[in-house]
Design a protein around this motif. Structure first.
Motif, PDB file in Angstrom:
ATOM      1  N   GLU A  67      15.537  57.590  47.836  1.00 23.16           N
ATOM      2  CA  GLU A  67      15.795  56.726  48.993  1.00 23.16           C
ATOM      3  C   GLU A  67      17.291  56.537  49.228  1.00 23.16           C
ATOM      4  O   GLU A  67      17.721  56.324  50.358  1.00 23.16           O
ATOM      5  CB  GLU A  67      15.115  55.372  48.818  1.00 23.16           C
ATOM      6  CG  GLU A  67      13.612  55.432  48.941  1.00 23.16           C
ATOM      7  CD  GLU A  67      12.915  54.125  48.598  1.00 23.16           C
ATOM      8  OE1 GLU A  67      13.607  53.107  48.337  1.00 23.16           O
ATOM      9  OE2 GLU A  67      11.670  54.116  48.589  1.00 23.16           O
ATOM     10  N   PHE A  68      18.079  56.642  48.153  1.00 24.97           N
ATOM     11  CA  PHE A  68      19.533  56.549  48.264  1.00 24.97           C
ATOM     12  C   PHE A  68      20.173  57.921  48.481  1.00 24.97           C
ATOM     13  O   PHE A  68      21.390  58.040  48.502  1.00 24.97           O
ATOM     14  CB  PHE A  68      20.132  55.883  47.020  1.00 24.97           C
ATOM     15  CG  PHE A  68      19.895  54.407  46.956  1.00 24.97           C
ATOM     16  CD1 PHE A  68      20.576  53.544  47.801  1.00 24.97           C
ATOM     17  CD2 PHE A  68      18.989  53.877  46.063  1.00 24.97           C
ATOM     18  CE1 PHE A  68      20.361  52.170  47.745  1.00 24.97           C
ATOM     19  CE2 PHE A  68      18.764  52.516  45.992  1.00 24.97           C
ATOM     20  CZ  PHE A  68      19.450  51.659  46.844  1.00 24.97           C
ATOM     21  N   GLY A  69      19.341  58.970  48.605  1.00 22.18           N
ATOM     22  CA  GLY A  69      19.846  60.294  48.940  1.00 22.18           C
ATOM     23  C   GLY A  69      20.107  61.236  47.777  1.00 22.18           C
ATOM     24  O   GLY A  69      20.760  62.262  47.955  1.00 22.18           O
ATOM     25  N   SER A  70      19.593  60.940  46.601  1.00 19.24           N
ATOM     26  CA  SER A  70      19.831  61.802  45.445  1.00 19.24           C
ATOM     27  C   SER A  70      19.067  63.118  45.556  1.00 19.24           C
ATOM     28  O   SER A  70      17.830  63.138  45.576  1.00 19.24           O
ATOM     29  CB  SER A  70      19.404  61.092  44.154  1.00 19.24           C
ATOM     30  OG  SER A  70      19.399  61.991  43.066  1.00 19.24           O
ATOM     31  N   ILE A  71      19.787  64.197  45.619  1.00 17.66           N
ATOM     32  CA  ILE A  71      19.172  65.525  45.700  1.00 17.66           C
ATOM     33  C   ILE A  71      18.408  65.823  44.411  1.00 17.66           C
ATOM     34  O   ILE A  71      17.320  66.400  44.448  1.00 17.66           O
ATOM     35  CB  ILE A  71      20.239  66.598  45.981  1.00 17.66           C
ATOM     36  CG1 ILE A  71      20.797  66.392  47.387  1.00 17.66           C
ATOM     37  CG2 ILE A  71      19.672  67.997  45.823  1.00 17.66           C
ATOM     38  CD1 ILE A  71      21.996  67.239  47.716  1.00 17.66           C
ATOM     39  N   ASP A  72      18.963  65.424  43.269  1.00 15.57           N
ATOM     40  CA  ASP A  72      18.285  65.642  41.989  1.00 15.57           C
ATOM     41  C   ASP A  72      16.940  64.921  41.958  1.00 15.57           C
ATOM     42  O   ASP A  72      15.941  65.463  41.477  1.00 15.57           O
ATOM     43  CB  ASP A  72      19.153  65.168  40.819  1.00 15.57           C
ATOM     44  CG  ASP A  72      20.390  66.024  40.622  1.00 15.57           C
ATOM     45  OD1 ASP A  72      20.345  67.228  40.950  1.00 15.57           O
ATOM     46  OD2 ASP A  72      21.404  65.486  40.156  1.00 15.57           O
ATOM     47  N   ALA A  73      16.913  63.700  42.490  1.00 12.79           N
ATOM     48  CA  ALA A  73      15.659  62.939  42.520  1.00 12.79           C
ATOM     49  C   ALA A  73      14.644  63.610  43.440  1.00 12.79           C
ATOM     50  O   ALA A  73      13.460  63.685  43.112  1.00 12.79           O
ATOM     51  CB  ALA A  73      15.923  61.510  42.965  1.00 12.79           C
ATOM     52  N   PHE A  74      15.099  64.111  44.587  1.00 10.50           N
ATOM     53  CA  PHE A  74      14.199  64.837  45.484  1.00 10.50           C
ATOM     54  C   PHE A  74      13.599  66.053  44.778  1.00 10.50           C
ATOM     55  O   PHE A  74      12.407  66.330  44.891  1.00 10.50           O
ATOM     56  CB  PHE A  74      14.919  65.294  46.757  1.00 10.50           C
ATOM     57  CG  PHE A  74      15.031  64.241  47.811  1.00 10.50           C
ATOM     58  CD1 PHE A  74      13.907  63.770  48.484  1.00 10.50           C
ATOM     59  CD2 PHE A  74      16.265  63.723  48.152  1.00 10.50           C
ATOM     60  CE1 PHE A  74      14.013  62.797  49.468  1.00 10.50           C
ATOM     61  CE2 PHE A  74      16.387  62.755  49.141  1.00 10.50           C
ATOM     62  CZ  PHE A  74      15.262  62.291  49.796  1.00 10.50           C
TER      63      PHE A  74
END
Length: 94
Positions: A67-74
Motif C-alpha cells: 500500500e506504501f508502494g513497496s515493489i518487494d512487497a508486491f
C-alpha cells in the motif's frame, strides 16, 4: 574498517540476539518503513529470529508495505498468490 556489516535500517552494528533484531525491525515497522515490513514478513513466513511461523502475519505486513508502494512487497504478495501460500491461490492476483 572492521568488516562488520551494519544494520540496513540505521547503519549501527548488527544486534547480538534475535530478540534485539526483532525489536529493531518492529520499531521500524511502526515508523512505516516498507523495507522493515517486508523483512519482518519474511521472518514470519519462515519462522526465523525466534518468531513463530505465521504466514497470515507475513501477508498482512506485505499488504501494508505494498500500500506504501513497496515493489518487494508486491513481488512477495504475487508469489504468495501464485503458490496459494497464506492466501487463496489466484493467478490473476499473482
Amino acid at each position: 574498517k572492521t568488516g562488520i556489516k551494519p544494520c540496513p535500517f540505521c547503519r549501527a552494528p548488527l544486534c547480538d540476539t534475535d530478540a534485539e533484531m526483532v525489536q529493531l525491525i518492529q520499531a521500524r515497522v511502526l515508523k512505516k518503513d516498507t523495507t522493515a515490513m517486508t523483512q519482518l514478513g519474511q521472518k514470519y513466513l519462515y519462522g526465523r529470529l525466534g518468531l513463530q511461523k505465521d504466514v497470515q502475519k507475513a501477508v498482512a505486513l506485505w499488504k501494508e508495505a505494498a500500500e506504501f508502494g513497496s515493489i518487494d512487497a508486491f513481488y512477495l504478495l504475487g508469489n504468495a498468490h501464485h503458490l496459494g501460500d497464506g492466501v487463496e491461490k489466484d493467478a490473476k492476483k499473482a
